[in-house]
Write an enzyme that holds these catalytic residues in place. Structure first.
Site, PDB file in Angstrom:
ATOM      1  N   GLY A 158       4.397  -0.413   1.088  1.00 24.76           N
ATOM      2  CA  GLY A 158       5.382   0.667   1.178  1.00 24.76           C
ATOM      3  C   GLY A 158       4.960   1.861   2.001  1.00 24.76           C
ATOM      4  N   SER A 198       1.706   3.984  -4.274  1.00 27.73           N
ATOM      5  CA  SER A 198       2.587   3.311  -3.323  1.00 27.73           C
ATOM      6  C   SER A 198       2.904   1.914  -3.823  1.00 27.73           C
ATOM      7  CB  SER A 198       1.917   3.200  -1.952  1.00 27.73           C
ATOM      8  OG  SER A 198       0.863   2.258  -1.974  1.00 27.73           O
ATOM      9  N   ASP A 199       4.090   1.429  -3.496  1.00 27.89           N
ATOM     10  CA  ASP A 199       4.344   0.011  -3.675  1.00 27.89           C
ATOM     11  C   ASP A 199       3.577  -0.741  -2.595  1.00 27.89           C
ATOM     12  OD1 ASP A 199       5.305  -2.375  -4.630  1.00 27.89           O
ATOM     13  OD2 ASP A 199       7.407  -1.771  -4.619  1.00 27.89           O
ATOM     14  N   TRP A 200       3.264  -1.992  -2.864  1.00 36.07           N
ATOM     15  CA  TRP A 200       2.443  -2.789  -1.950  1.00 36.07           C
ATOM     16  C   TRP A 200       3.226  -3.066  -0.662  1.00 36.07           C
ATOM     17  CZ3 TRP A 200       0.660  -1.377  -6.215  1.00 36.07           C
ATOM     18  CH2 TRP A 200      -0.620  -1.680  -6.672  1.00 36.07           C
TER      19      TRP A 200
END
Length: 736
Positions: free
Chosen positions: A267, A263-265
């Site tokens: 997200g 995951s993006d931070w």
């Protein structure tokens, strides 16, 4: 730090314990990878599996200490290794040995059009990540350049999916040769920063498959990427870090991706979708990815205790959990549990030299009227360097790619270094932009505070310009909010800080004016006819000034070409003219497949500078293009050849570009599409034959009705060009 020491000690003693007994399969690197994964998986408890798939700190996950499986450590890229932050905070950890090599931005790498440079880049940055013992490098980025207002374009590889796909593959292989996973981002349709966490992208399937997915597909199927990062935005109403269509149906289903979806931070947003919709490793939940965040929230992440509780209560099973764990285990065996993993190296002279070489090959000579460049130091006595970007540090700022560089040579210092005592170099600021030189606790560069009014600064610059033999204005954008900066899109296409007025006044004061544009984006140039020489300088990293100066004086012959179109005005950009940017809760990609040069060709618009454009200090002639087979079957490969000669007096390199045109199609297609390129180095007077081979894929379009790629029989044309607008010659061929 105490937590980390305890964890490392636990891993050491656990590994010693298991090695004292009969060695388990998962620790035997002579066994097939899938057997090792399954052996480790069946030894893990439910609680260990849950802990394994989410963060324990800002940038790490815990591994399995009991089984001797080390922690998973990530680091931001893609232009250098991020400085260490505290365990549970964004603040700097205060290390004194984390000053890295700053490599050029990926727009510059793409502008080299050189796969060898991409391999060198990946290998070098991978060595730095390995030395800092990182498992995952969060990069490279291959989101398509849709609008010049996107604040994060500088982290990506331009507007063309084929170019981005060809350039990303060697980068990935270079990184992963060090036992570090490349994490290709941001998957997918992440083409703006405005409302990036919430905006829903509406795009037709044909544009999705032809424009926005091919570089990611190449990263997976050709590059063998070990991890992929989801993007912040939505597609079909679902967050892309847990998106059924993108992650399960396409990435893992159609493409057979075996790696880890990270995951993006900030997200991850939903309780059930992260379980079922393809997310494997959860990082940064309840942060904005840059600054804010909840302290010690890790046990409450969606894939943490809430997931464990759902399993124990019988609401969900463990099938999805085991798939996630398998993928992370596979990554561990390819990285920290690889006994042959090299040791890496950090902030070395070799890496700085690699960065300079990439920068030199990526710098683009956009305009050179009257052959003003290269600067003849035998005839030049006084050089006036003007502009804030000549002295401003550019390795800090811009968001998560901000670095604590070992050093950064400014353009002014680089020019002084190479000119030496051959000429006098004088400087004036000219304008004030952003005097700050710090980001997230990293302070780097001179204090640029300036109290004098704009009128006085301009008058000083004009006076200096009148006294010089040549004027080099170093301007453009910077990495401040609303310019080239994560989290912000540009508000206008024009240059900021009233630079257009400064350039115009300098052009009146001295006809020998060079404009050096430091940016990761196209900018408007209303004064283009007043300025004889224009250079696209990008963000060039540690060796910025030295690379730039070597090109300006001709020690290096420029060979870069643009990876995206410079429109004359924003009205000529398809995201503005036809589609939406940035939209509201939704953004509609109404322009479809007609992005960049495809739109310019369709509308017969003359750009300011076209895709693929770049000049040299020498000249090249092209012969007639030939085709090895004028009629081919769908399974055949076809090779096109053309002779290219250096007709000038300097050694140089030319980028031969192959575009394919479908002369008659049942669906509307672009006038032409890039399907091959080759960078050829030629000594003065030398001639070489350049051959480029394509297959059925190069002739295909995506039929959204059939949900399939189609190579339609009929006549095609192979077009050889020095840019998308500079066609040299063509040849017809037929697909039977």
């Amino acid at each position: 730090m105490l937590k980390k020491c305890i964890a490392v000690a636990a891993i050491f003693f656990a590994a010693a314990a298991v090695n004292a007994q009969e060695k388990p399969v998962y620790l035997d690197d002579s066994k097939p990878l899938n057997l090792r994964v399954e052996d480790a998986l069946q030894r893990m408890t439910l609680e260990e599996k849950i802990a394994f798939i989410h963060a324990q700190s800002k940038f790490s996950a815990p591994g399995v200490p009991r089984l001797g499986i080390p922690e998973v450590w990530t680091t931001d890229g893609p232009h250098g290794i991020r400085p260490e932050v505290k365990w549970d905070e964004w603040d700097q950890a205060g290390w004194t040995n984390d000053r890295c090599t700053a490599f050029p931005a990926l727009t510059c790498l793409a502008a080299t059009w050189n796969k060898d440079m991409s391999s060198l880049y990946g290998k070098s940055i991978g060595e730095e990540a390995r030395f800092r013992n990182k498992n995952i490098l969060l990069g490279p980025g291959v989101n398509i350049y849709r609008s010049p207002l996107n604040g994060r374009n500088f982290e990506y590889m331009g507007e063309d999916p084929f170019l981005a796909g060809q350039m990303v593959v060697p980068y990935i292989k270079g990184v992963q040769s060090n036992g570090v996973a490349a994490c290709v981002k941001h998957f997918a349709l992440n083409n703006q920063e405005t409302n990036r966490n919430t905006v829903n992208v509406v795009v037709d399937d044909r544009a999705l498959y032809e424009i926005y997915l091919p570089a990611f597909k190449a990263a997976v199927q050709q590059g063998g990427a070990w991890s992929i990062m989801g993007s912040y935005n939505k597609y079909k109403g679902q967050q892309n870090c847990h998106n059924q269509y993108l992650l399960n149906d396409i990435l893992k289903g159609e493409w057979g991706f075996e790696g880890v979806v990270v995951s993006d931070w900030g997200g991850v947003h939903d309780g059930m979708q992260p379980i079922f919709n393809g997310l494997d490793l959860e990082f940064g939940t309840w942060t904005d990815g840059l600054n804010t965040g909840n302290t010690n929230a890790y046990d409450n992440y969606y894939l943490a205790k809430p997931y464990l509780d759902k399993i124990k209560s019988g609401k969900v099973g463990t099938k999805e959990l085991d798939d996630k764990v398998r993928r992370v285990l596979r990554l561990c065996f390819l990285t920290t549990l690889d006994r042959n993993r090299p040791y890496g190296s950090f902030a070395t002279p070799e890496h700085a030299l690699a960065g300079r070489k990439i920068a030199e090959e990526g710098i683009v000579l956009l305009q050179n009227n009257n052959n003003l460049l290269p600067i003849d130091l035998n005839k030049t006595k006084r050089i006036a360097v003007i502009g804030e970007n000549a002295i401003k540090a550019m390795t800090v700022g811009g968001g998560s790619s901000s670095l604590k560089a070992n050093y950064e040579v400014s353009p002014l210092d680089g020019i002084k270094n190479i000119v030496g005592n051959k000429a006098e170099v004088v400087y004036a600021r000219g304008y004030v932009g952003d005097p700050n030189s710090n980001y997230n606790g990293v302070v780097f560069g001179a204090d640029l505070t300036e109290k004098r009014p704009a009128e006085e600064l301009l008058a000083e610059a004009v006076k200096l310009a009148k006294s010089a033999d040549i004027v080099i204005f170093v301007g453009g954008l910077n990495k401040s909010p609303y310019q080239d900066d994560e989290g912000y899109d540009r508000k206008e296409y024009a240059l900021p800080y009233n630079q257009d007025k400064v350039v115009s006044e300098l052009a009146k004061a001295n006809k020998n004016l060079v404009f050096v544009n430091i940016s990761g984006n196209a900018v408007a140039m209303p004064w283009v006819k007043q300025v004889p020489a224009i250079v696209q300088g990008w963000y060039l990293g540690t060796e910025t000034g030295n690379a730039l100066a070597r090109v300006l004086v001709g020690d290096v012959n420029p060979s870069g070409k643009l990876p995206f179109t410079f429109p004359v005005s924003l009205a000529d950009n398809p995201a503005k003219a036809v589609g939406e940017f940035p939209g509201g809760d939704e953004v509609h990609y109404t322009e479809g497949i007609f992005v960049g040069y495809r739109y310019a060709d369709k509308q017969n618009i003359k750009p300011l500078f076209p895709f693929g454009h770049g000049l040299s200090y020498t000249s090249f002639s092209y012969g007639k293009v030939s085709v090895d087979k004028s009629k081919v079957n769908a399974d055949d490969k076809v090779t096109f050849s053309v002779k290219v000669k250096n007709t000038g007096k300097r050694d140089g390199a030319e980028i031969v570009q192959l575009y394919i045109s479908d002369l008659k199609s049942s669906l509307t297609r672009p006038v032409k599409e890039l399907k091959g390129f080759e960078k050829v180095y030629l000594k003065a007077g030398e001639e070489k034959t350049v051959s480029i081979t394509v297959d059925k894929e190069a002739l295909s379009y995506f039929d959204d009705k059939k949900h399939a790629w189609v190579a339609e029989p009929g006549d095609f044309e192979a077009i050889i060009g020095a840019s998308s607008a500079d066609v040299k010659n063509k040849v017809k061929f037929t697909l039977k």
